[in-house]
Design a protein around this motif. Structure first.
Motif, mmCIF file in Angstrom:
data_model
loop_
_atom_site.group_PDB
_atom_site.id
_atom_site.type_symbol
_atom_site.label_atom_id
_atom_site.label_comp_id
_atom_site.label_asym_id
_atom_site.label_seq_id
_atom_site.Cartn_x
_atom_site.Cartn_y
_atom_site.Cartn_z
ATOM 1 N N ASN A 511 80.904 72.987 17.777
ATOM 2 C CA ASN A 511 81.223 71.769 17.206
ATOM 3 C C ASN A 511 79.986 70.893 16.427
ATOM 4 N N ALA A 512 80.158 70.158 15.401
ATOM 5 C CA ALA A 512 79.010 69.537 14.879
ATOM 6 C C ALA A 512 78.830 68.474 15.750
ATOM 7 N N ILE A 513 77.385 67.941 15.836
ATOM 8 C CA ILE A 513 76.922 66.741 16.752
ATOM 9 C C ILE A 513 76.607 65.673 15.426
ATOM 10 N N GLU A 514 77.551 64.796 15.064
ATOM 11 C CA GLU A 514 77.461 64.174 13.929
ATOM 12 C C GLU A 514 76.001 63.363 13.846
ATOM 13 N N GLY A 515 75.443 63.230 12.550
ATOM 14 C CA GLY A 515 74.256 62.493 12.636
ATOM 15 C C GLY A 515 72.977 63.463 12.898
ATOM 16 N N LEU A 516 73.252 64.635 13.513
ATOM 17 C CA LEU A 516 72.160 65.353 13.917
ATOM 18 C C LEU A 516 71.802 66.615 13.424
ATOM 19 N N TYR A 517 70.663 66.865 12.498
ATOM 20 C CA TYR A 517 70.595 68.133 11.775
ATOM 21 C C TYR A 517 68.986 68.668 12.109
ATOM 22 N N ALA A 518 68.906 70.079 11.915
ATOM 23 C CA ALA A 518 67.609 70.483 12.375
ATOM 24 C C ALA A 518 67.525 71.827 11.359
ATOM 25 N N ALA A 519 66.412 72.051 10.829
ATOM 26 C CA ALA A 519 65.882 72.757 10.018
ATOM 27 C C ALA A 519 64.487 73.509 10.288
#
Length: 559
Positions: A511-519
């Protein structure tokens, strides 16, 4: 040598506990829409993509300046490639298959420069194919946009399509390398010789600033701030030890790199890569900060370790690979090590097929004495280099691509590198094989026998020991003879936080953690089992930039 044991650690002790930062410790608060942590490829490309879309953006960076932006960028279906027609045509499904299944591959029937037949194919498939497809679908548009944004500075977008024979052993090469070439008048010699290495950063920074993007250097990400299951900002630490809070209404993008600079994590999480490495790129700031922050926020790390290893880790005769791995810079690496000359173990015997990609020749060293190999070549080496025609950062021959890409070290630059390693006492030279063996601390009679057998097989055009294509074998007969002890050069780690196709960090249930991205290297899912398909030149920076753009599009509601 005892083979390293894989370690898939889940115990919280390796990433520690999330620090408690009381409100009273916060000295300043800043408001933004997008917060990007790390001013490397993620931060600098993200700054441009976000700035173009009018998003208020803040970049925090642990170091004191912008990180390195390499010119090895992999993409498909760019304008630069399309303009070349068949010269740079790529089968999308074929390269997806290559990336998903990249592992030890071999064939029983191969015409190396003619028809390609793959009779046996072994693949690991330990990656997320959806992420690979995302790169394939969006990388072209990503680099076209980036090139358009930087064109005002005279930067040209070109494609490297000169891939020689199209194969390296049984491994196929793909003309995916796209480059942003800085003009000579704005970048000096480095802009032409290396087409922008150590030059592009200033143009990215200038463009980002033109969009009003703000930067905070000497500022380290400490933790993210969550409200329920949504990340709404982060807490960072300034060089003076003071804590600040940054509120981000559209999202936080982590791009802090891998953990190549963290000795404890390397030995614990990536023992196989450590066991065959003697050198690592000097990225001491990449200590896994973003990975542990993502885990504290509820994310999960990749199961399988993954590292980018190149066969360019020189060491003095008698040395061994493994921890502690020495830090080094570009000039400490032995670029010539990626040429497929004969390689022997410390017993003076060949141990594998040398005509394979960088990492495939390295991991068998786990079973060899000292975990190292010696590379042997003779006075005809440049003639053999021309026949090898390697690609990417191992390319020795100037590229024939037009428009010019300025790829290829050339004879004089390579000769200078060889002399540098001779001066440092690593590269050895002798007029006899026995004399070379002594200097390399190899058994003279055994090395002599190995070379004689190798020469016989070269004359017959058949590698009876390891199945190397016969027309890639060249005899070692003309003195003087050269040799160097070599193992792995670790560039970065690539097993990071699990993400979805919107580049959002996900929890253990996906499930996505809303507001948190990683690249970038802080994110995982794209590479697996400690293998990096470097014959898809620039694929790492290519997926990083592509995923950064996608994350910005998602944050800004553009997709």
């Amino acid at each position: 040598m005892k083979k390293a044991t894989k370690s898939f650690e889940t115990n919280s002790s390796w990433y520690g506990s999330e620090p408690e930062i009381p409100q009273s410790a916060i000295t300043e608060t800043f408001d933004t829409e997008i917060l990007i942590c790390g001013a490397g490829v993620v931060g600098m490309s993200g700054a441009i993509f976000a700035g173009k879309r009018g998003a208020k953006t803040l970049i925090i960076e642990k170091g004191e300046k912008v990180g390195l932006i390499k010119t090895y960028m992999g993409a498909i279906n760019t304008k630069a490639q399309k303009a070349l027609g068949d010269k740079a045509r790529i089968d999308k499904e074929e390269i997806i298959e290559e990336l998903v299944n990249y592992s030890t591959k071999y064939t029983e029937d191969l015409k190396i420069y003619g028809d390609y037949k793959r009779s046996k194919y072994l693949g690991t498939n330990k990656v997320d194919e959806k992420l690979v497809r995302l790169w394939a679908d969006e990388s072209g548009a990503t680099f076209d946009e980036l090139a358009d944004e930087l064109s005002e500075y005279g930067i040209k977008h070109v494609c490297e399509y000169d891939i020689g024979h199209g194969h390296h052993g049984v491994f196929k090469t793909f003309p995916i390398q796209t480059k942003l070439v800085a003009p000579f008048r704005k970048g000096g010699l480095l802009a032409t010789q290396h087409a922008g290495v150590y030059v592009l950063e200033k143009f990215f920074f200038k463009k980002a600033k033109s969009y009003g993007v703000k930067f905070m250097f000497n500022t380290t990400l400490v933790k993210v701030v969550k409200e329920r299951n949504k990340v709404v900002g982060a807490i960072a630490k300034k060089k003076d030890g003071k804590f600040i809070r940054i509120n981000a209404t559209k999202g936080v993008l982590i791009g802090t790199g891998g953990y190549v600079g963290n000795d404890e994590w390397l030995e614990r999480l990536n023992p196989e890569a450590v066991s065959v490495s003697t050198l690592r790129q000097n990225q001491k700031g990449n200590t896994g900060d973003g990975i542990k922050v993502g885990i504290w926020a509820g994310g999960e790390k990749d199961k399988y370790p993954s590292a980018m290893l190149f066969d360019r880790g020189p060491i003095k005769p008698g040395g061994r690979s493994g921890a502690p791995i020495k830090y080094g810079q570009t000039f400490d690496a032995f670029f010539f090590g990626s040429q497929p000359f004969m390689k022997v173990n410390m017993e003076g015997k060949r141990y594998t097929n040398e005509y394979v990609p960088y990492d495939v020749v390295l991991y068998p060293l786990q079973d060899q004495k000292n975990g190292v190999a010696c590379i042997i070549w003779d006075a005809n080496y440049w003639k053999h280099v021309k026949a090898f025609h390697t690609v990417g950062c191992s390319r020795m021959l100037p590229s024939k691509s037009k428009p010019k890409t300025y790829e290829g070290m050339g004879f004089l630059a390579n000769y200078a590198f060889l002399m540098l390693h001779r001066f440092r006492g690593k590269l050895k030279k002798s007029n006899t094989i026995e004399g070379l063996a002594k200097k390399l601390m190899l058994p003279p009679e055994e090395l002599k026998a190995t070379v004689e057998r190798y020469n016989q097989m070269a004359e017959l055009g058949e590698d009876k020991d390891f199945g190397r294509p016969g027309n890639t074998l060249f005899p070692i007969k003309k003195p003087p003879y050269y040799g160097i002890t070599n193992a792995g050069w670790m560039m970065t780690t690539m097993d990071g936080l699990r993400i979805n196709t919107n580049i959002q960090v996900v929890d253990k249930n996906g499930n996505a953690i809303e507001g948190l991205y990683a690249a970038g290297d802080v994110a995982g899912g794209f590479f697996g089992d400690n293998l990096y398909p470097e014959l898809c030149v620039g694929i790492a920076a290519g997926k990083t930039t592509t995923f950064t753009r996608h994350a910005i599009l998602h944050m800004t509601g553009s997709i």
